[in-house]
Structure formats: C-alpha cells, structure tokens
Write an enzyme that holds these catalytic residues in place. Structure first.
Site, short mmCIF file in Angstrom:
data_model
loop_
_atom_site.label_atom_id
_atom_site.label_comp_id
_atom_site.label_asym_id
_atom_site.label_seq_id
_atom_site.Cartn_x
_atom_site.Cartn_y
_atom_site.Cartn_z
CG ASN A 114 -2.03 -1.12 0.98
OD1 ASN A 114 -2.18 -1.66 -0.12
ND2 ASN A 114 -2.75 -1.47 2.03
CG ASP B 38 -5.63 -3.59 5.53
OD1 ASP B 38 -6.31 -3.92 4.56
OD2 ASP B 38 -5.37 -2.39 5.80
CB VAL C 278 -12.44 0.47 7.67
CG1 VAL C 278 -11.89 1.12 6.40
CG2 VAL C 278 -11.74 1.03 8.90
NE ARG D 248 -5.26 -7.26 -5.46
CZ ARG D 248 -6.01 -6.70 -4.52
NH1 ARG D 248 -7.02 -7.32 -4.00
NH2 ARG D 248 -5.76 -5.48 -4.12
N1 EPU Z 1 -14.58 5.53 0.74
C1 EPU Z 1 -15.67 6.18 0.19
N2 EPU Z 1 -15.45 7.00 -0.89
C2 EPU Z 1 -14.22 7.18 -1.44
C3 EPU Z 1 -13.11 6.51 -0.88
C4 EPU Z 1 -13.32 5.68 0.22
O1 EPU Z 1 -16.80 6.04 0.68
O2 EPU Z 1 -14.09 7.93 -2.42
C5 EPU Z 1 -14.80 4.62 1.88
C6 EPU Z 1 -14.47 3.18 1.51
O3 EPU Z 1 -15.55 2.56 0.84
C7 EPU Z 1 -14.17 2.55 2.84
C8 EPU Z 1 -13.49 3.71 3.59
O4 EPU Z 1 -13.88 4.91 2.92
O5 EPU Z 1 -15.35 2.20 3.49
C9 EPU Z 1 -11.99 3.63 3.65
O6 EPU Z 1 -11.44 3.56 2.33
P1 EPU Z 1 -9.97 4.11 2.00
O7 EPU Z 1 -10.10 5.07 0.87
O8 EPU Z 1 -9.32 4.56 3.26
O9 EPU Z 1 -9.26 2.79 1.51
P2 EPU Z 1 -8.48 2.54 0.15
O10 EPU Z 1 -7.54 3.64 -0.13
O11 EPU Z 1 -9.42 2.10 -0.91
C10 EPU Z 1 -6.43 1.40 1.31
C11 EPU Z 1 -5.76 0.08 1.19
C12 EPU Z 1 -6.62 -1.00 1.82
C13 EPU Z 1 -6.84 -0.64 3.28
C14 EPU Z 1 -7.49 0.76 3.39
C15 EPU Z 1 -7.65 1.22 4.81
C16 EPU Z 1 -4.54 0.33 -0.85
C17 EPU Z 1 -4.36 -0.07 -2.27
N3 EPU Z 1 -5.55 -0.23 -0.21
O12 EPU Z 1 -7.65 1.26 0.58
O13 EPU Z 1 -5.86 -2.18 1.75
O14 EPU Z 1 -7.70 -1.58 3.87
O15 EPU Z 1 -6.65 1.71 2.68
O16 EPU Z 1 -6.44 1.31 5.45
O17 EPU Z 1 -3.76 1.11 -0.32
C18 EPU Z 1 -5.51 -4.48 1.69
O18 EPU Z 1 -4.30 -4.22 1.67
O19 EPU Z 1 -5.97 -5.65 1.84
C19 EPU Z 1 -6.46 -3.40 1.55
C20 EPU Z 1 -7.76 -3.58 1.28
#
Ligand code: EPU
Length: 454
Positions: free
Chosen positions: A41, A326, A348, A434
C-alpha cells in the site's frame, strides 16, 4: 512438501508460486524466519508518483506481487520506462510519458484500485486521463466519490462513462480547499499526488495519516514538493512548477508483518519477521500482547510467539493510529483459539467479515452482527456500514474445502487450515499473490505441510 521433480528448479518455482489450489495438512506450528519487503500500500503509490518527476526515479524494496505488476504495466502503457535493476529495485523513467490508447488502458480494468491515483499526475502531464473500471478486493462497495469530488475542486472535468472515467483539465489544475468526509487513505493520496503540481496552495482537512502516507509525503518532498502537516489531520501543500525523480526505499509492509504474527499465534508457532519495525506496529503489538502473544523487538525484525494460553480481546478497526482493518482477519483466526469471547468491530468496510463463514465451517464459533456494536458514544462517528464479529473460543479447527474471497481473508483461510487438524483444500489462492510476495516459499520456510494441486 512435494513438487514435480522432472522440471528445472526455476520452472518448478514459477508453477508452484502460480498455483491456485492448495491441499494443506494442518496441526503443525509455523516456525522459522520470513522477510517482508516494501509495503503493497506504499510501493504502488510511489510508482505512480514517479510520473510527476522530470527525471528518473529509483524505488527500492519493491515487493514482487501482482498489484505492483498491474501498476508497472499501466505506467508502461503510458510510456514510462520501468526496469528492474536488481531484485526489488525499480528504475522508473517518465521522460517519454505519452497518452495511452483506450484498449491498452482498458486491458487493466478490474485488476486493481491503484489506477484511480493516476488521475492527478496524468492531468498535469498530459491534460487528460482515462481510468478503467476499478478492481481490488470485494470487501464492500468501495466508491470513489471522495476522489472525484477532490479532483473537481482542483479544476478537473470528470466524465463518467460506462467503461471508465475520462478526465480533462483544459485550464490546468489549481490548489483547492478540501475536507474529506472520512480520512480515506486513497483520497488523501489522490489529493497529495494532485496538489503538489497544482497552481497555488491546497489545504486538506480530515486527511488519513497512515505511515504509508507519511512515506509518500517523504517521496514527494524528495521530488521537490512543499508539504507540511499539523497534528489534527490537516495537510498543507504548496504547489510547485516542476518536480524531479526520487531515490527511496519503501517502508516495510506492516500488514504482511502483522499477518505472520497472527500466524504464529494461531498455530502456536514461533516466527521471526525480518524487516518488521516496532514504531509503525505499536497498536497491533498492544493487541497482540493482550491476546496472549509475546514479541521481541530486534534490530532487524520482530520475533512473534505465544506467551501461554490465548486470551480474548475486544477490538475496533479504525484509521491510523487505530487498529487497521487489514489486521482483523488473521487476528480472528488466532482468536478462535482464545479462552473466552472476543469481539471484532469492523468500522472501515461493510463486507469484511464474510470470510468468517468458512472459519465456522472449520469448527469456529463466530457470530457476525451486521449492524455492529450499539453504542451512543463512539470515538469514530458511527458509519452505516459497521459489522461486528463475536468469536467464542477455544474451538478446535478441522480441515475443510474453502474458496478464498479476498486478499486478507484468503491469507486467513490458509493460516486457519495450517492451525486445523486434518486436511483442507483452499481454492482461489492466486488472490493472495496480490499482496503477499513469495507466499508459498515463505510457508515452506516455516515448515508448512502443503501441496499445490491445481
Ligand atoms: N470511501 C468512500 N469513498 C471514497 C473513498 C473511500 O466512501 O471515495 C470509503 C471506503 O468505501 C471505505 C473507507 O472509505 O469504506 C476507507 O477507504 P480508504 O479510501 O481509506 O481505503 P483505500 O484507499 O481504498 C487502502 C488500502 C486497503 C486498506 C485501506 C484502509 C490500498 C491499495 N488499499 O484502501 O488495503 O484496507 O486503505 O487502510 O492502499 C488491503 O491491503 O488488503 C487493503 C484492502
């Protein structure tokens, strides 16, 4: 474990690591050493940042996982030269970056969520961007509204089409005043990657402050960006005219480190995780200790094992510095062996406890409450999507035939199968690649008894 003996070693390695179905004979503690590289990430985001530089970047400790391969391929279709100089060292040359054609970009549809972060850099570089349908783990709806709202505030025109999103910025991008509805990791990265080259200053409130984001800020500063942050989740970015390449070693993958720590707990093993560091794992380590785990912080990593019987804990997932979402799936596997009732409250994602059904099939006693835990005074404002798992233990686990649903859930199935008595079949394990580098090799190094059967 057995592998076909007629193939050369490299071919065996490839076919073994690419297997999709594992037969696992459980009931044996995992013991030994595994090393973690750079964080999935973080490394993928730093690769995207290279698009912003006018010169070549060097990223070190890049894990060999399929999310990295997707981002590499997307960079390459945009004309970025990507060379693996030595194991885990990528040279990224953006000087020939060009607009890619639709078919080439669309070939990446559904493969990962990272492409959304190409928006800002491509808009700065080319004045336009096309982002395919996004993939990633199916752990909830995972909308991108925060991303698109932020991009519009920077002056981007966003055109949603059935096959993806087309963006343009005919007048360039300008600084913006943005408050995120929730400290989203991805949306914070989107703002950082866009604001650094926008005209004027950007103020971002309610930003995510995960260590991987701080490392991205460090990369951008190396490139020439001016970014400062305050304790209350506020980040200021002063846009600059140009950025150069960077040379950076990725922050370690604390999610992978926590996964192996939970594997030691679940199987009553003893695992040294090379490359793991204390600072970024403080919250995890506290819960690990409360659950009956013991750890030694050493110069080059952390050793994880049990300290007597496992104890029940009550955990709520949260944004950093809270307990990461995670981490909860591998922890739940260990909690099936704790003496008492544990609760894990997922705040989350709305669908990150579905994997517990397969654990119940293996003998666990886990009840999921779809509406979370009722409490009028919540630290994090209550979100509609909460769920809570109540885990009663200890329950001996037995072998089962299970299908991996997502990355962390899949890892957890493998660990559960290793902790269980008897033989399990775990299908669809390709998803685990992944985010976990050389997964089968690491299991072998820890003494796991398994075969790749498909
Ligand atoms: N959310 C929204 N709208 C948006 C963006 C996010 O509603 O435009 C919501 C999401 O649906 C979720 C929450 O906000 O309910 C948190 O999402 P966030 O944007 O923080 O997560 P992400 O950037 O999509 C990254 C990691 C995830 C990790 C989360 C939280 C990457 C590629 N993925 O996801 O990693 O769980 O942050 O820390 O960086 C994993 O590694 O298994 C994984 C899923």
């Amino acid at each position: 474990m057995s592998t076909p003996s007629s193939e050369p070693a490299s071919a065996q390695q490839t076919s073994r690591e690419e297997g999709e179905i594992l037969e696992i004979r459980g009931g044996r503690p995992l013991v030994g050493r595994v090393d973690v590289k750079g964080a999935k990430n973080f490394a993928t985001k730093a690769m995207v940042a290279s698009l912003l530089g006018e010169t070549e970047s060097v990223l070190r400790d890049v894990p060999d996982i399929s999310d990295v391969a997707v981002v590499r391929s997307l960079l390459e279709v945009h004309g970025v030269g990507v060379v693996e100089e030595s194991e885990g060292v990528l040279r990224l040359d953006p000087t020939g970056a060009v607009s890619a054609n639709f078919e080439e970009i669309d070939a990446h549809a559904g493969a990962s969520r990272i492409p959304i972060l190409f928006c800002g850099p491509l808009l700065h570089l080319l004045g336009q961007a096309f982002i395919p349908d996004l993939g990633g783990c199916r752990i909830g709806d995972r909308p991108i509204d925060f991303h698109l709202d932020a991009l519009r505030k920077f002056g981007a025109i966003v055109d949603k089409q059935p096959s993806g999103i087309r963006l343009s910025a005919p007048e360039g991008l300008h600084g913006a005043d943005i408050e995120l509805p929730y400290p989203s990791v991805g949306a914070t990265e989107q703002v950082l990657l866009t604001a650094v080259r926008a005209r004027g200053t950007t103020e971002l409130r309610n930003a995510a402050i995960e260590p991987e984001i701080m490392d991205l800020i460090a990369v951008l500063q190396k490139m020439g960006a001016i970014i400062s942050y305050e304790p209350n989740r506020v980040i200021f970015i002063e846009g600059v005219d140009k950025l150069r390449g960077y040379d950076h070693r990725s922050i370690f993958d604390r999610n992978e480190a926590a996964s192996w720590a939970c594997a030691a707990l679940a199987t009553d093993g003893d695992i040294f995780v090379g490359g793991a560091k204390q600072q970024e794992m403080l919250t995890f380590l506290n819960v690990f200790r409360k659950a009956g785990g013991d750890f030694d912080i050493q110069e080059d990593g952390i050793r994880f094992r049990r300290d007597g019987a496992l104890r029940p804990v009550s955990v709520e997932t949260d944004v950093h510095p809270g307990f990461m979402t995670d981490w909860q799936q591998p922890l739940i596997v260990a909690l099936t062996q704790a003496e008492g009732v544990s609760t894990v409250h997922e705040t989350v994602y709305e669908n990150r406890l579905g994997f517990t059904q397969a654990l119940n099939k293996m003998g666990a006693d886990i009840v999921v409450h779809p509406e979370g835990i009722a409490s009028p005074e919540r630290r994090v404002p209550r979100r509609a999507l909460e769920q809570a798992a109540v885990i009663s233990g200890p329950t001996p686990l037995h072998g089962a035939d299970v299908v991996v649903p997502d990355l962390r859930g899949g890892y957890s199935y493998v660990i559960a199968a290793l902790a269980a008595n008897g033989t399990s079949i775990v299908r669809n394990v390709g998803i685990i690649r992944r985010g976990y580098e050389k997964f089968f090799d690491k299991l072998t190094a820890l003494g796991a008894d398994f075969d790749v059967i498909g």
